[in-house]
Design a protein around this motif. Sequence first.
Motif: not given
Length: 255
Positions: A65-72, A74-77, A161-166
């Motif tokens: 779960w944590g890796f999925g969030m962090g990896f996503g 990183l892609i955005l960054n 999900g991407i929107i929440i991370l972004d």
Amino acid sequence: MENVSFSQSMMFRKSWDFMKKQGVTMVGLYLAFMVVSVFLSLISGENVTSGRYILGNLLAAILSWGFGMGFGKLILNILDGMEPKMSVFLSIWSRAWTYLKLEILILSVIVVLGLIAFIAADFAIKTPPAISVFIPLLGYLILAGLSILLCWIMIRISFAGIIILDTELGCRAALKRSWYITKGYEWKLILLYLSILLLNVLGLLALVIGVFFTIVMSSFISTIAYRVLWALYRENENIMDEVSAVNYDDEEAGE
């Protein structure tokens, strides 16, 4: 962004450009995650009632779960021109609760529609044809309709999900934004996701190890698609604002 368009060729080309720059780092990170996951699986054992099994699988779930969030993130960054930093995996936990609520909500929708579809299919199969030739057909039609509805909903909310991370948006706001930006692009997104699926199949055929490269590239493609849709949505909003302003000025002039 100028001259923005939802072009698959552009998304694949851009993702390949990012892969050439940061692909080795991201693939290495993904492989490290897989190694840790396999290690946790091995030390957990096979006794499902043991504390070691429960603890190992709980740690594996949290890690995934944590890796999925962090990896996503990183892609955005990387798309924003930043260098990938592992500190992201610590800072991203501030969005963990919102991300979890989103996953629970999506899972609930899948379970409810899946349960209805299962009941409809079971009813269709067990109904004797002698009673009515239309009842089994109706059951299968309901099953097909619910399957299509579920796929359509998943496509419309696929970027939440991407929107929440972004962004700092909450769960509901992220779902609404994903719903808005995907409107009118459903078929193009279906074709995009099919292309991504084909890409990963080719990765599996490339001595299996190739799939790690295609998974990372797929993440770049889907994130670029999100950014393109958001840019198109904002562009359309600006046009509508300009039209409204012109109409308002015309009304004022008429008075």
